[in-house]
Design an enzyme around this catalytic site. Structure first.
Site, PDB file in Angstrom:
ATOM      1  N   ASN A 107       0.802  -1.237   0.000  1.00 46.34           N
ATOM      2  CA  ASN A 107       0.000   0.000   0.000  1.00 46.34           C
ATOM      3  C   ASN A 107       0.823   1.270   0.000  1.00 46.34           C
ATOM      4  O   ASN A 107       0.345   2.318  -0.421  1.00 46.34           O
ATOM      5  CB  ASN A 107      -1.007  -0.026   1.156  1.00 46.34           C
ATOM      6  CG  ASN A 107      -0.344  -0.052   2.513  1.00 46.34           C
ATOM      7  OD1 ASN A 107       0.795  -0.453   2.653  1.00 46.34           O
ATOM      8  ND2 ASN A 107      -1.079   0.395   3.525  1.00 46.34           N
TER       9      ASN A 107
ATOM     10  N   GLU B 293       5.103  -3.660  12.241  1.00 45.55           N
ATOM     11  CA  GLU B 293       4.101  -2.632  11.978  1.00 45.55           C
ATOM     12  C   GLU B 293       2.932  -3.342  11.321  1.00 45.55           C
ATOM     13  O   GLU B 293       2.992  -3.705  10.152  1.00 45.55           O
ATOM     14  CB  GLU B 293       4.695  -1.568  11.047  1.00 45.55           C
ATOM     15  CG  GLU B 293       5.862  -0.817  11.635  1.00 45.55           C
ATOM     16  CD  GLU B 293       5.425   0.179  12.708  1.00 45.55           C
ATOM     17  OE1 GLU B 293       6.309   0.751  13.356  1.00 45.55           O
ATOM     18  OE2 GLU B 293       4.200   0.376  12.877  1.00 45.55           O
TER      19      GLU B 293
ATOM     20  N   CYS C 177      -3.054   1.572   6.921  1.00 46.75           N
ATOM     21  CA  CYS C 177      -3.194   0.946   8.241  1.00 46.75           C
ATOM     22  C   CYS C 177      -3.749   1.917   9.265  1.00 46.75           C
ATOM     23  O   CYS C 177      -4.140   1.511  10.353  1.00 46.75           O
ATOM     24  CB  CYS C 177      -1.837   0.456   8.705  1.00 46.75           C
ATOM     25  SG  CYS C 177      -0.633   1.770   8.746  1.00 46.75           S
TER      26      CYS C 177
ATOM     27  N   GLU D  61       8.836   3.522  14.117  1.00 44.67           N
ATOM     28  CA  GLU D  61       9.536   3.981  12.907  1.00 44.67           C
ATOM     29  C   GLU D  61       9.325   5.481  12.785  1.00 44.67           C
ATOM     30  O   GLU D  61       8.184   5.953  12.841  1.00 44.67           O
ATOM     31  CB  GLU D  61       8.997   3.248  11.673  1.00 44.67           C
ATOM     32  CG  GLU D  61       9.281   1.743  11.706  1.00 44.67           C
ATOM     33  CD  GLU D  61       8.800   1.013  10.475  1.00 44.67           C
ATOM     34  OE1 GLU D  61       7.923   1.527   9.744  1.00 44.67           O
ATOM     35  OE2 GLU D  61       9.315  -0.106  10.218  1.00 44.67           O
TER      36      GLU D  61
END
Ligand code: NAD
Ligand SMILES: O=C[C@H](O)CS(=O)(=O)O
Length: 482
Positions: free
Chosen positions: A154, A252, A286, A460
């Site tokens: 994505n 993640e 997400c 991150e």
């Protein structure tokens, strides 16, 4: 697909500074079905070769000074900026997002290389007060070693640089396997890395058999960190596989973001924030609003404004001007959207906008708004990952915080309120790694992005992002007595 610099379009993998493999697996444009390119179908053997090259390159890359690594990363960043348009076109072509969003992703992705190129020079150690007068305690932060990274489709560029930039800055070397749907952007990053002078073996890219490659990534003795972005089920699998060798994991994973609008919110701001938060990348992020909770007092006016804005979104090929919604990535993604709509309407939800496949055919889907959604519906508990806005009504603050936290996920949450006491009460009560307050967009390289619960572990972005790729060591230096 016509690039300004056609050398960015690669049909081979980048391993040890060489372009290897034969074109095999097709990469298609989800908007048109056109075959854009074919990439190698690498497996266990090639994954092990790439890790070997990364291992061989580690000592010299880790031995460079922070300034030397920073200089190489700066050149890589500048080449990303210089090739922004081609990188954006690659992303739109293989992933489907509108060109404007792809340009935004190119900027966002490059910002991680810029930031961590600078951060490389700030990976500081410390000295601690000693318990002995003849000894001193020195704390070092050293590079972890070879990093095996696996990334989703994505955000074909940003999910790679968000891992590889801190890893390289720390002195690690990396092998990355991009998603099979979107390998071309990753391979273009390899072209630019080579041009920037990233030494052979420091940054490697393999495409192909995800399961086989993942098994090598999680079991190879030279791999010290497994860094994964993707679905929670795959994250759990990789974590189990990595446990055998006690490898560090950075995960993640999936989300189920609540988006709460209180009576005291700025209504127009909340509508605009909810639209971008829900429909960015056709809902395939997400951190997209997966559940939109609106308080009783403004429910009718909110849903009227929101439905009108959703109805106005322009659907089409992301490469065309002013398109705001492209195709979904695969037919399987469309199936998931249809399952959620069917389940919700069977249980009493009302389709206010859209609800069906778009007349453009393929994987195009109408931006959809569902009203009267309730907690017993699948859409309340599963990540839709598509352009469906599920709108719930709620009465009290306590009730909506309970609803918002009623999930195994904990990545992002959002709420709109102008009551300062409520901002702190609700912000602190929401069980998520990220809380957007009066904003539907939260992502930046300057902040520590990541989730809790089954949305993953590790961060991150920001200086925290370096921690995943460094180990702490202390040295006790004795024999210093007079
Ligand atoms: N938390 C985040 O930052 C973040 C960012 C983007 C996407 N995501 C999540 O990713 C999901 C959508 O992306 P997706 O469909 O690519 O996810 P996915 O988990 O299906 O795939 C992600 C990556 O894992 C690989 N993979 C799949 N099965 C594997 C296996 N058995 N072994 C090794 N690798 C394997 C895929 O090839 C791909 O490269 C959503 O759940 C979304 O929430 C999370
Ligand atoms: O899909 C997940 C990404 O992390 C979203 S964002 O690019 O960080 O906003």
């Amino acid at each position: 697909m016509k690039l300004s610099d056609q050398s960015l379009l690669k049909e081979q993998c980048y391993v040890g500074g060489e372009w290897l493999g034969e074109p095999a697996d097709e990469v298609t444009n989800p908007a048109t079905g056109e075959v854009l390119a074919r990439v190698p179908r690498f497996g266990s053997e090639e994954a092990a070769l790439a890790i070997g090259k990364a291992e061989a390159a580690f000592t010299s890359w880790a031995a460079k000074t922070a300034k030397e690594r920073a200089a190489v990363m700066r050149r890589w960043y500048e080449l990303m900026v210089q090739h922004r348009e081609d990188l954006a076109l690659l992303m739109t072509s293989e992933q489907g997002k509108p060109l404007a969003e792809a340009r935004g992703e190119a900027d966002y992705a490059a910002s991680f290389v810029e930031f961590y190129g600078e951060e490389a020079k700030r990976i500081n150690g410390e000295t601690l007060p000693s318990h002995r007068d003849d000894a001193r305690i020195l704390v070092l932060r050293q590079p972890a070693g070879v990093v095996a990274a696996i990334t989703p489709w994505n955000f074909p560029m940003a999910m790679i640089t968000r891992k590889c930039a801190p890893a390289l800055a720390a002195g690690c070397t990396v092998v990355v396997k991009p998603a099979g749907e979107t390998p071309l952007t990753a391979l273009a990053l390899g072209v630019l890395a080579e041009k920037a002078g990233v030494p052979a073996g420091v940054f490697n890219i393999v495409t192909g058999d995800a399961k086989a490659i993942g098994e090598v990534f999680t079991s190879h003795p030279a791999v010290r960190v497994v860094a994964f972005t993707g679905s929670t089920p795959v994250g759990k699998l990789l974590m189990k596989q990595a446990a055998e060798g006690v490898k560090k994991v950075a995960l993640e994973l999936g989300g189920n973001a609540p988006f709460i609008v209180f009576d005291d919110a700025d209504l127009d701001e909340a509508v605009a924030g909810a639209i971008i938060c829900k429909f960015r990348n056709m809902g395939q992020t997400c951190v997209c609003a997966n559940r939109i909770y609106v308080q009783d007092g403004i429910y009718d006016s909110f849903i009227e404004k929101f439905a009108k804005a959703a109805e106005g979104l322009k659907v089409g090929n992301g490469a065309e001007a002013n398109v705001q919604q492209g195709p979904l990535i695969t037919p399987k993604a469309v199936d998931k959207v249809e399952q959620h709509i069917a389940d919700a309407t069977e249980k009493g939800a009302r389709v206010m906008v859209g609800g069906k496949r778009h007349s453009l055919g393929g994987t195009f889907f109408q931006p959809t708004v569902l009203a009267n959604v309730t907690q017993d519906m699948a859409i309340a508990h599963e990540e839709t990952f598509g352009p469906v806005a599920a709108i719930f009504r709620f009465r009290t603050e306590d009730e909506v915080v309970r609803y918002a936290n009623d999930t195994e996920f904990g990545l992002a949450a959002y709420f709109y309120s102008r009551d300062v006491g409520r901002i702190f009460r609700v912000g602190e009560a929401l069980e998520y790694g990220i809380v957007g307050i009066n904003s539907g967009l939260i992502s930046t390289e300057l902040a520590p992005f990541g989730g809790i619960k089954e949305s993953g572990m590790g961060r991150e972005g920001s200086h925290h992002g370096i921690d995943e790729f460094t180990n702490i060591k202390y040295m006790l230096v004795g024999g210093l007595g007079t």
